[in-house]
Write a protein that holds these residues in place. Structure first.
Motif, mmCIF file in Angstrom:
data_model
loop_
_atom_site.group_PDB
_atom_site.id
_atom_site.type_symbol
_atom_site.label_atom_id
_atom_site.label_comp_id
_atom_site.label_asym_id
_atom_site.label_seq_id
_atom_site.Cartn_x
_atom_site.Cartn_y
_atom_site.Cartn_z
ATOM 1 N N HIS A 128 9.806 -4.047 60.974
ATOM 2 C CA HIS A 128 11.047 -3.915 60.214
ATOM 3 C C HIS A 128 10.850 -4.458 58.794
ATOM 4 N N THR B 154 10.896 5.761 65.931
ATOM 5 C CA THR B 154 11.879 4.699 65.728
ATOM 6 C C THR B 154 12.117 4.529 64.228
ATOM 7 N N PRO B 155 13.204 3.858 63.852
ATOM 8 C CA PRO B 155 13.448 3.635 62.414
ATOM 9 C C PRO B 155 12.349 2.810 61.739
ATOM 10 N N ASP B 156 11.600 2.024 62.528
ATOM 11 C CA ASP B 156 10.560 1.166 61.967
ATOM 12 C C ASP B 156 9.164 1.767 62.095
ATOM 13 N N THR B 157 9.071 3.074 62.324
ATOM 14 C CA THR B 157 7.755 3.708 62.450
ATOM 15 C C THR B 157 6.893 3.368 61.239
ATOM 16 N N ALA C 107 8.862 -2.097 56.694
ATOM 17 C CA ALA C 107 9.609 -0.911 56.279
ATOM 18 C C ALA C 107 10.228 -1.118 54.903
#
Length: 139
Positions: free
Chosen positions: A20, A118-121, A23
């Protein structure tokens, strides 16, 4: 889901927090170090030989997926839940220290995708995967 190698996964929440953080700041050395020193889940597709298969002792078969644009990548995951969400057809995995994957990364044109879907790829190119090994001191 079965794990094919012994060893603790570590704390997925800590690794996911590092993802996270990366990102929003790809140069966060602390988060990169946390990631490099963490254990990740490497999917083992049913058609790949098991650890006792034809490979050399201690070798790891990388599950390489090719995207429609020709990009080749190896997916790894920080938790069983994330692996199952992205690849529900996978029934087993190996737990591998991310820095160890980096030490033997086979090619610059092969990318590593962490927690795909996922949003944190985080996708790391070949040279970057090798650099992760040095961040963890090769541990």
């Amino acid at each position: 889901m079965t794990e094919n190698t012994p060893g603790a996964q570590g704390d997925p929440a800590v690794v996911q927090q590092a993802l996270h953080q990366l990102a929003s700041d790809r140069d966060d050395v602390v988060a990169l170090g946390t990631l490099a020193a963490s254990d990740v889940l490497l999917p083992v597709p049913d058609d790949l030989p098991g650890p006792e298969g034809d490979g050399e002792p201690g070798s790891i078969h990388l599950p390489v997926y090719e995207q429609s644009d020709g990009v080749r990548l190896v997916p790894v995951f920080t938790s069983e839940d994330r692996l199952t969400q992205a690849l529900p057809q996978i029934h087993s995995y190996r737990t591998v220290r991310l820095s160890l994957l980096g030490q033997g990364w086979p090619a610059d044109d092969l990318s590593l995708s962490i927690d795909a879907g996922t949003p944190d790829t985080l996708t790391v190119q070949g040279q970057g995967v090798r650099a992760l090994a040095s961040l963890a001191g090769g541990a």
